[in-house]
Design a protein around this motif. Structure first.
Motif, mmCIF file in Angstrom:
data_model
loop_
_atom_site.group_PDB
_atom_site.id
_atom_site.type_symbol
_atom_site.label_atom_id
_atom_site.label_comp_id
_atom_site.label_asym_id
_atom_site.label_seq_id
_atom_site.Cartn_x
_atom_site.Cartn_y
_atom_site.Cartn_z
ATOM 1 N N SER A 25 48.009 36.459 17.887
ATOM 2 C CA SER A 25 49.356 36.310 18.516
ATOM 3 C C SER A 25 49.243 36.825 19.950
ATOM 4 O O SER A 25 48.406 38.102 20.227
ATOM 5 N N TRP A 26 49.872 36.133 20.896
ATOM 6 C CA TRP A 26 49.411 36.741 22.325
ATOM 7 C C TRP A 26 50.762 36.971 22.650
ATOM 8 O O TRP A 26 51.974 36.145 22.689
ATOM 9 N N LYS A 27 51.069 37.889 23.688
ATOM 10 C CA LYS A 27 52.259 38.167 24.376
ATOM 11 C C LYS A 27 52.275 37.651 25.655
ATOM 12 O O LYS A 27 51.306 38.127 26.506
ATOM 13 N N PRO A 28 53.318 36.786 26.069
ATOM 14 C CA PRO A 28 53.105 36.234 27.665
ATOM 15 C C PRO A 28 53.632 37.510 28.458
ATOM 16 O O PRO A 28 54.443 38.118 28.145
ATOM 17 N N THR A 29 52.598 37.418 29.731
ATOM 18 C CA THR A 29 52.804 38.500 30.703
ATOM 19 C C THR A 29 53.552 38.122 32.002
ATOM 20 O O THR A 29 54.032 38.571 32.480
ATOM 21 N N THR A 30 52.918 36.768 32.151
ATOM 22 C CA THR A 30 53.359 36.229 33.633
ATOM 23 C C THR A 30 53.323 34.524 33.266
ATOM 24 O O THR A 30 52.567 33.916 32.368
ATOM 25 N N ALA A 31 54.372 33.923 33.628
ATOM 26 C CA ALA A 31 54.271 32.413 33.593
ATOM 27 C C ALA A 31 54.699 31.699 34.866
ATOM 28 O O ALA A 31 55.763 32.114 35.693
ATOM 29 N N THR A 32 54.101 30.846 35.192
ATOM 30 C CA THR A 32 54.548 29.792 36.685
ATOM 31 C C THR A 32 54.339 28.577 36.126
ATOM 32 O O THR A 32 53.672 27.754 35.589
ATOM 33 N N ILE A 33 55.688 27.983 36.304
ATOM 34 C CA ILE A 33 55.864 26.496 35.911
ATOM 35 C C ILE A 33 56.426 25.920 37.055
ATOM 36 O O ILE A 33 57.350 26.309 37.934
ATOM 37 N N THR A 34 55.540 24.935 37.748
ATOM 38 C CA THR A 34 55.601 24.351 39.159
ATOM 39 C C THR A 34 55.668 22.579 38.510
ATOM 40 O O THR A 34 55.158 22.340 37.825
ATOM 41 N N PHE A 35 56.210 21.977 39.827
ATOM 42 C CA PHE A 35 56.330 20.569 39.465
ATOM 43 C C PHE A 35 56.215 19.902 40.944
ATOM 44 O O PHE A 35 56.608 20.538 41.869
ATOM 45 N N LYS A 36 55.779 18.588 41.061
ATOM 46 C CA LYS A 36 55.745 17.933 42.211
ATOM 47 C C LYS A 36 56.110 16.483 41.952
ATOM 48 O O LYS A 36 55.728 15.936 40.831
ATOM 49 N N ILE A 37 56.907 16.038 42.918
ATOM 50 C CA ILE A 37 57.357 14.484 42.516
ATOM 51 C C ILE A 37 57.427 13.808 44.036
ATOM 52 O O ILE A 37 57.964 14.286 44.796
ATOM 53 N N LYS A 38 56.762 12.605 44.115
ATOM 54 C CA LYS A 38 56.639 12.036 45.221
ATOM 55 C C LYS A 38 58.242 11.237 45.484
ATOM 56 O O LYS A 38 58.749 10.830 44.754
ATOM 57 N N HIS A 39 58.338 11.312 46.777
ATOM 58 C CA HIS A 39 59.475 10.201 47.419
ATOM 59 C C HIS A 39 58.742 9.070 48.098
ATOM 60 O O HIS A 39 57.546 9.150 48.323
ATOM 61 N N ALA A 40 59.627 8.462 48.338
ATOM 62 C CA ALA A 40 59.219 7.072 49.131
ATOM 63 C C ALA A 40 58.886 7.528 50.558
ATOM 64 O O ALA A 40 59.132 8.696 51.012
ATOM 65 N N PHE A 41 57.822 6.699 51.041
ATOM 66 C CA PHE A 41 57.349 7.280 52.535
ATOM 67 C C PHE A 41 56.488 8.457 52.370
ATOM 68 O O PHE A 41 56.071 9.023 53.475
ATOM 69 N N GLY A 42 55.758 8.656 51.227
ATOM 70 C CA GLY A 42 54.853 9.715 51.175
ATOM 71 C C GLY A 42 55.094 11.021 50.800
ATOM 72 O O GLY A 42 54.281 11.890 50.832
ATOM 73 N N SER A 43 56.203 11.447 51.328
ATOM 74 C CA SER A 43 56.677 12.966 51.146
ATOM 75 C C SER A 43 56.685 13.213 49.683
ATOM 76 O O SER A 43 56.601 12.640 48.725
ATOM 77 N N THR A 44 56.621 14.405 49.461
ATOM 78 C CA THR A 44 56.609 15.194 48.260
ATOM 79 C C THR A 44 57.497 16.245 47.898
ATOM 80 O O THR A 44 57.623 17.167 48.925
ATOM 81 N N ALA A 45 58.350 16.229 47.041
ATOM 82 C CA ALA A 45 59.159 17.397 46.620
ATOM 83 C C ALA A 45 58.527 18.326 45.571
ATOM 84 O O ALA A 45 58.115 18.043 44.547
ATOM 85 N N GLU A 46 58.724 19.519 45.925
ATOM 86 C CA GLU A 46 57.894 20.520 44.945
ATOM 87 C C GLU A 46 59.112 21.691 44.476
ATOM 88 O O GLU A 46 60.116 21.905 45.331
ATOM 89 N N GLY A 47 58.859 22.176 43.387
ATOM 90 C CA GLY A 47 59.751 23.159 42.918
ATOM 91 C C GLY A 47 59.120 24.123 41.698
ATOM 92 O O GLY A 47 58.059 23.745 41.420
ATOM 93 N N SER A 48 59.779 24.868 41.262
ATOM 94 C CA SER A 48 59.407 25.782 40.051
ATOM 95 C C SER A 48 60.542 25.901 39.137
ATOM 96 O O SER A 48 62.030 25.853 39.478
ATOM 97 N N PHE A 49 60.493 26.326 37.960
ATOM 98 C CA PHE A 49 61.324 27.023 36.892
ATOM 99 C C PHE A 49 60.959 28.596 36.620
ATOM 100 O O PHE A 49 59.714 28.740 36.756
ATOM 101 N N LYS A 50 61.850 29.229 36.250
ATOM 102 C CA LYS A 50 61.743 30.707 35.732
ATOM 103 C C LYS A 50 62.435 30.454 34.517
ATOM 104 O O LYS A 50 62.761 29.657 33.801
ATOM 105 N N GLY A 51 62.654 31.804 33.847
ATOM 106 C CA GLY A 51 63.114 31.872 32.641
ATOM 107 C C GLY A 51 62.278 31.759 31.486
ATOM 108 O O GLY A 51 62.683 31.329 30.484
ATOM 109 N N PHE A 52 60.992 31.891 31.550
ATOM 110 C CA PHE A 52 60.323 31.465 30.438
ATOM 111 C C PHE A 52 60.151 32.234 29.020
ATOM 112 O O PHE A 52 60.484 33.724 29.482
ATOM 113 N N ALA A 53 60.342 31.736 28.118
ATOM 114 C CA ALA A 53 60.237 32.611 26.692
ATOM 115 C C ALA A 53 59.424 31.736 25.776
ATOM 116 O O ALA A 53 59.355 30.635 25.900
ATOM 117 N N GLY A 54 58.454 32.606 25.186
ATOM 118 C CA GLY A 54 57.759 31.745 24.242
ATOM 119 C C GLY A 54 57.009 32.723 23.169
ATOM 120 O O GLY A 54 57.110 33.882 23.232
#
Length: 182
Positions: A25-54
């Protein structure tokens, strides 16, 4: 002398204790959840989520007893633009008010191509949709601490996140880094 019924109870108890002792059994100490999604014309939107439980029960030498469960809070989406975040929390995208959690539950874990690499099969639930997804990940342990790390693709349309768009691509790249300790 012990009767057979009592002996059977003791045998089951010791087998159960033996199985538990092999699952780490492992206890989570830190969590980083990020995402990237491309837009038309080559730009990219990036973001993250918090509130991890596991719940992380993982032993690289005993994959049958692995149990990985995780969730994040949909309302924590952060792209750095408040107006975009509000739109993404709304009913056309994540509908965070009605579906507050995004969750993953492992169904099977296999060894990967090399040491410390694994392939996980998970049920990923976003909004009202649950789909099976294959996720490669690494697990690197250093005594009583470890790190799980993964990058994988999610098709947003399969989960009803927005609609078909000529401006927004369908595939989001999700990255997870989870630090854990025993």
């Amino acid at each position: 002398m012990l009767d057979n019924h009592f002996k059977n109870i003791l045998l089951v108890f010791f087998l159960f204790v033996g199985l538990i002792s092999h699952a780490q059994s492992w206890k989570p100490t830190t969590a980083t959840i990020t995402f990237k999604i491309k837009h038309a014309f080559g730009s990219t939107a990036e973001g993250s989520f918090k509130g991890f439980a596991g719940v992380i029960v993982f032993d690289p030498k005993n994959l049958k007893n692995t149990n990985l469960k995780a969730s994040i809070e949909a309302k924590t989406i952060d792209t750095g633009l408040d107006i975009r975040d509000k739109t993404l929390r709304g009913s056309n995208y994540f509908d965070a008010e009605n579906y507050p959690k995004i969750s993953m539950i492992s169904t099977r874990i296999e060894t990967g191509a090399s040491e410390n690499e694994f392939i996980g099969y998970f049920n990923l639930t976003i909004k009202k949709t649950t789909r099976s997804i294959k996720i490669p990940f690494s697990f690197v342990q250093n005594n009583s601490i470890a790190q799980l790390k993964s990058t994988f693709e999610v098709n947003r349309l399969e989960y009803g996140i927005g609609g078909k768009s000529s401006l927004l691509k369908d595939i989001a790249i999700v990255s997870i880094t989870l630090n854990v300790q025993q």
